[in-house]
Design an enzyme around this catalytic site. Structure first.
Site, short mmCIF file in Angstrom:
data_model
loop_
_atom_site.label_atom_id
_atom_site.label_comp_id
_atom_site.label_asym_id
_atom_site.label_seq_id
_atom_site.Cartn_x
_atom_site.Cartn_y
_atom_site.Cartn_z
N LYS A 45 63.70 -46.56 69.12
CA LYS A 45 64.68 -47.51 69.48
C LYS A 45 66.27 -47.15 69.98
O LYS A 45 66.85 -48.23 70.25
CB LYS A 45 65.00 -48.46 68.42
CG LYS A 45 63.68 -49.32 67.61
CD LYS A 45 64.22 -50.39 66.50
CE LYS A 45 63.08 -50.87 65.97
NZ LYS A 45 63.41 -51.59 64.83
N LYS A 47 68.28 -46.37 68.10
CA LYS A 47 69.46 -47.00 67.33
C LYS A 47 69.62 -46.12 66.17
O LYS A 47 68.74 -45.51 65.49
CB LYS A 47 68.84 -48.27 66.82
CG LYS A 47 69.00 -49.54 67.74
CD LYS A 47 68.74 -50.66 67.18
CE LYS A 47 68.79 -52.17 68.13
NZ LYS A 47 68.09 -53.10 67.55
N1 C2G Z 1 60.26 -58.32 59.83
C1 C2G Z 1 59.99 -59.78 59.74
N2 C2G Z 1 61.08 -60.73 59.80
C2 C2G Z 1 62.19 -60.40 60.32
C3 C2G Z 1 62.42 -58.89 60.44
C4 C2G Z 1 61.59 -57.94 60.71
O1 C2G Z 1 59.01 -60.17 59.29
N3 C2G Z 1 63.09 -61.45 60.55
C5 C2G Z 1 59.20 -57.33 59.65
C6 C2G Z 1 58.93 -56.49 60.72
O2 C2G Z 1 57.90 -57.27 61.81
C7 C2G Z 1 58.30 -55.28 60.36
C8 C2G Z 1 59.23 -55.11 59.07
O3 C2G Z 1 59.69 -56.26 58.59
O4 C2G Z 1 57.07 -55.33 60.07
C9 C2G Z 1 60.21 -54.04 59.22
O5 C2G Z 1 60.78 -54.35 60.43
P1 C2G Z 1 62.02 -53.21 61.00
O6 C2G Z 1 62.79 -52.66 59.94
O7 C2G Z 1 62.45 -53.79 62.19
O8 C2G Z 1 60.65 -52.16 61.52
P2 C2G Z 1 60.35 -51.63 62.70
O9 C2G Z 1 61.51 -50.81 63.30
O10 C2G Z 1 59.96 -52.49 63.88
O11 C2G Z 1 59.31 -50.49 62.32
O12 C2G Z 1 55.56 -47.86 62.71
C10 C2G Z 1 56.21 -49.04 63.33
C11 C2G Z 1 57.43 -48.94 62.94
O13 C2G Z 1 58.05 -48.16 61.80
C12 C2G Z 1 58.09 -50.33 62.52
#
Ligand code: C2G
Length: 132
Positions: A45, A47
């Site tokens: 990302k 980030k």
């Molecule tokens: N999530 C959610 N609702 C939100 C924000 C996040 O349901 N408003 C869910 C995401 O869909 C994900 C989980 O919370 O399944 C973790 O989100 P992130 O921390 O953004 O994880 P990400 O960076 O997408 O990592 O192997 C794949 C990655 O490690 C996923």
């Protein structure tokens, strides 16, 4: 015993994270969470996280319903993680819909709807606005 696995960064933990963890856990009896490392988060990302991978792991481990946590070092190793943790179901938010269908040969793959209106990015913007 039905084992669930999910993955994420889980930085600045919020209700969207809690809800997906709880809904994932309800699909089985054991929930393992792969926490994206700081290096993986940067590569996927571009980030930086607010909390270090160690703090993020400790925080997610403390969430009710989470049975086990480990570091996810690479997206390419997802199949290995699924096998190592003997997962029956891979759960991801629907922002990843279709992206992990290749693992359907190893386990069931379920994409759950994200919680609307909240994200770490949005929270950080609100914190900046309040602090300025
Ligand atoms: N999530 C959610 N609702 C939100 C924000 C996040 O349901 N408003 C869910 C995401 O869909 C994900 C989980 O919370 O399944 C973790 O989100 P992130 O921390 O953004 O994880 P990400 O960076 O997408 O990592 O192997 C794949 C990655 O490690 C996923």
């Amino acid at each position: 015993m039905k084992r669930i696995i999910t993955f994420g960064t889980f930085d600045v933990l919020h209700v969207g994270h809690i809800r997906i963890l709880q809904r994932a856990r309800l699909l089985g009896n054991h929930l393992t969470v792969g926490i994206s490392t700081d290096a993986l988060n940067w590569s996927k990302k571009q980030k930086k996280t607010v909390y270090s991978q160690f703090d993020r792991l400790e925080i997610v481990k403390a969430v009710a319903g989470v049975d086990e946590v480990f570091f996810e070092h690479s997206l390419e190793e997802k199949g290995e993680y699924i096998k190592q943790h003997a997962a029956d179901v891979l759960v991801m938010g629907d922002d990843w819909a279709g992206k992990f269908d290749e693992f359907k040969s190893l386990c069931e793959v379920v994409y759950l709807p994200r919680t609307e209106g909240i994200s770490t990015t949005q929270l950080l913007a609100e914190i900046r606005a309040i602090a300025s």
